[in-house]
Scaffold this motif. Structure first.
Motif, PDB file in Angstrom:
ATOM      1  N   THR A 151      10.367  11.828   8.730  1.00  0.00           N
ATOM      2  CA  THR A 151      10.647  10.622   9.508  1.00  0.00           C
ATOM      3  C   THR A 151      10.960  11.022  10.943  1.00  0.00           C
ATOM      4  O   THR A 151      11.989  11.674  11.191  1.00  0.00           O
ATOM      5  N   PRO A 152      10.121  10.654  11.911  1.00  0.00           N
ATOM      6  CA  PRO A 152      10.302  11.129  13.291  1.00  0.00           C
ATOM      7  C   PRO A 152      11.664  10.792  13.880  1.00  0.00           C
ATOM      8  O   PRO A 152      12.264  11.623  14.575  1.00  0.00           O
ATOM      9  N   GLU A 153      12.178   9.575  13.628  1.00  0.00           N
ATOM     10  CA  GLU A 153      13.424   9.157  14.276  1.00  0.00           C
ATOM     11  C   GLU A 153      14.669   9.599  13.523  1.00  0.00           C
ATOM     12  O   GLU A 153      15.798   9.383  13.988  1.00  0.00           O
ATOM     13  N   ALA A 154      14.512  10.216  12.360  1.00  0.00           N
ATOM     14  CA  ALA A 154      15.662  10.626  11.555  1.00  0.00           C
ATOM     15  C   ALA A 154      16.269  11.917  12.095  1.00  0.00           C
ATOM     16  O   ALA A 154      15.570  12.762  12.660  1.00  0.00           O
ATOM     17  N   PRO A 155      17.585  12.113  11.919  1.00  0.00           N
ATOM     18  CA  PRO A 155      18.222  13.372  12.326  1.00  0.00           C
ATOM     19  C   PRO A 155      17.645  14.543  11.528  1.00  0.00           C
ATOM     20  O   PRO A 155      17.188  14.378  10.397  1.00  0.00           O
ATOM     21  N   LYS A 156      17.673  15.701  12.134  1.00  0.00           N
ATOM     22  CA  LYS A 156      17.135  16.901  11.469  1.00  0.00           C
ATOM     23  C   LYS A 156      18.234  17.922  11.162  1.00  0.00           C
ATOM     24  O   LYS A 156      18.229  18.538  10.101  1.00  0.00           O
ATOM     25  N   LYS A 157      19.170  18.117  12.084  1.00  0.00           N
ATOM     26  CA  LYS A 157      20.192  19.138  11.902  1.00  0.00           C
ATOM     27  C   LYS A 157      21.186  18.752  10.809  1.00  0.00           C
ATOM     28  O   LYS A 157      21.555  19.592   9.972  1.00  0.00           O
ATOM     29  N   LEU A 158      21.618  17.486  10.796  1.00  0.00           N
ATOM     30  CA  LEU A 158      22.637  17.064   9.840  1.00  0.00           C
ATOM     31  C   LEU A 158      22.171  17.210   8.391  1.00  0.00           C
ATOM     32  O   LEU A 158      22.921  17.750   7.557  1.00  0.00           O
ATOM     33  N   PRO A 159      20.967  16.763   8.018  1.00  0.00           N
ATOM     34  CA  PRO A 159      20.546  16.978   6.625  1.00  0.00           C
ATOM     35  C   PRO A 159      20.410  18.454   6.254  1.00  0.00           C
ATOM     36  O   PRO A 159      20.650  18.838   5.111  1.00  0.00           O
ATOM     37  N   LEU A 160      20.055  19.304   7.230  1.00  0.00           N
ATOM     38  CA  LEU A 160      19.992  20.735   6.957  1.00  0.00           C
ATOM     39  C   LEU A 160      21.385  21.285   6.678  1.00  0.00           C
ATOM     40  O   LEU A 160      21.568  22.104   5.760  1.00  0.00           O
ATOM     41  N   ILE A 161      22.371  20.823   7.444  1.00  0.00           N
ATOM     42  CA  ILE A 161      23.763  21.239   7.209  1.00  0.00           C
ATOM     43  C   ILE A 161      24.211  20.802   5.819  1.00  0.00           C
ATOM     44  O   ILE A 161      24.897  21.547   5.103  1.00  0.00           O
ATOM     45  N   ILE A 162      23.817  19.602   5.413  1.00  0.00           N
ATOM     46  CA  ILE A 162      24.188  19.087   4.095  1.00  0.00           C
ATOM     47  C   ILE A 162      23.588  19.952   2.995  1.00  0.00           C
ATOM     48  O   ILE A 162      24.248  20.255   1.992  1.00  0.00           O
TER      49      ILE A 162
END
Length: 325
Positions: free
Chosen positions: A96-107
């Protein structure tokens, strides 16, 4: 839309894992399976005669309690499902282009660390510092999932930017106070100190002269075959329990002040302020009930759930205040 629904499901699933973990721990089933990730060398609880005989040959010092072993394995199965959901969230965010990328990786990294803590909880025989870290990891995970959900569904709720700026520091302090209290609760539970004091409001007897602060809060408690049912003496457990009670008074006071300020100062957060008041009253009532009724399982598990809901409410309040500010 698909990402939103997966996040909602994952939040509910994480709360279920937290409650199941509390139920397992409070049922004294944390070592229901003495190995990890299987149970007595099996991927499920051994039930057949030859499986039980094999398990007893591998772990001759352990008595096999199938009901406790099933509790532990069900908790692991649910946690494994949660891991798959978190991985799904990461993949959806990357697509999803507009979705955050760093936060889900941290999760994802956090849930991997949670799995390691789950393993160490068993292999280190319920060492309190490890059990506490595992409990805090679960609360951290559900908080980050809510933060991701809020970021994906942004909304404007304020009419007064100035008031939002003024309330934001108080909300952050309240969050830190609540986190400290949750950590005290985790330390109380992991050291089996929940029933160290059975009278109100603080503790029975001349408790002031029996405080053992150094022993109570030392993360290293020596070498022991197992930490199940605790290894600290009574003064140390009493000190932990008293700290949790005093922390509860401070935390409730701070959160009620925040709720009042939110209610009178902004229309957009009145619903959350009322929810905060209700959860504080519920949590205090559950804590008192645990003492008066000597830690009934249902109420004790609900106390864990109440702490998680309080934390989520504070995370949401801070998100809205600081994002606007």
């Amino acid at each position: 839309m698909q990402l939103t629904w997966v996040l909602r499901l994952t939040l509910a699933f994480t709360l279920l894992v937290i409650l199941m973990g509390a139920y397992t721990r409070l049922s004294d089933a944390g070592l229901g399976c003495p190995d990890w990730p299987g149970c007595y060398g099996h991927i499920k609880v051994p039930t057949q005669d030859h499986e039980i005989a094999h398990a007893q040959s591998i772990f001759p010092d352990h008595d096999i309690h199938p009901e406790k072993a099933w509790l532990e394995m069900i908790h692991r199965y649910i946690a494994g499902g949660l891991g798959l959901l978190v991985l799904c969230i990461l993949l959806l965010c990357l697509k999803t282009p507009e979705a955050p990328k760093k936060l889900p990786l941290i999760i994802v990294l956090l849930i991997l660390f949670q799995a390691a803590l789950g393993m160490w909880t068993v292999t280190m025989k319920l060492m309190p510092i490890v059990v506490m870290a595992h409990l805090i990891g679960g609360f951290s995970l559900i908080s980050l999932l809510l933060l991701l959900y809020l970021r994906i569904r942004p909304r404007r709720i304020f009419n007064s930017e100035t008031y939002a700026r003024n309330l934001a520091p108080l909300a952050l302090v309240s969050l830190f106070v609540l986190v400290g209290q949750i950590m005290l609760g985790a330390w109380t539970s992991s050291n089996y100190a929940a029933l160290a004091c059975t009278s109100l409001p603080i503790c029975e007897g001349n408790w002031v002269d029996n405080l053992a602060i150094v022993e109570a809060f030392s993360p290293f408690q020596g070498q022991h075959h197992s930490f199940e049912f605790g290894v600290l003496d009574y003064p140390a457990r009493m000190t932990i329990h008293i700290a949790h009670r005093i922390g509860a008074i401070v935390t409730a006071s701070v959160l009620l002040v925040l709720a009042y300020r939110l209610f009178v100062g902004t229309v957009g957060l009145r619903a959350l302020s009322l929810l905060l008041v209700g959860l504080v009253i519920l949590q205090v009532s559950l804590g008192i009930s645990n003492v008066v009724m000597h830690l009934p399982l249902g109420i004790a598990v609900s106390h864990n759930g109440g702490a998680a809901l309080l934390l989520l409410t504070l995370v949401a309040i801070n998100y809205f205040l600081w994002r606007k500010a």
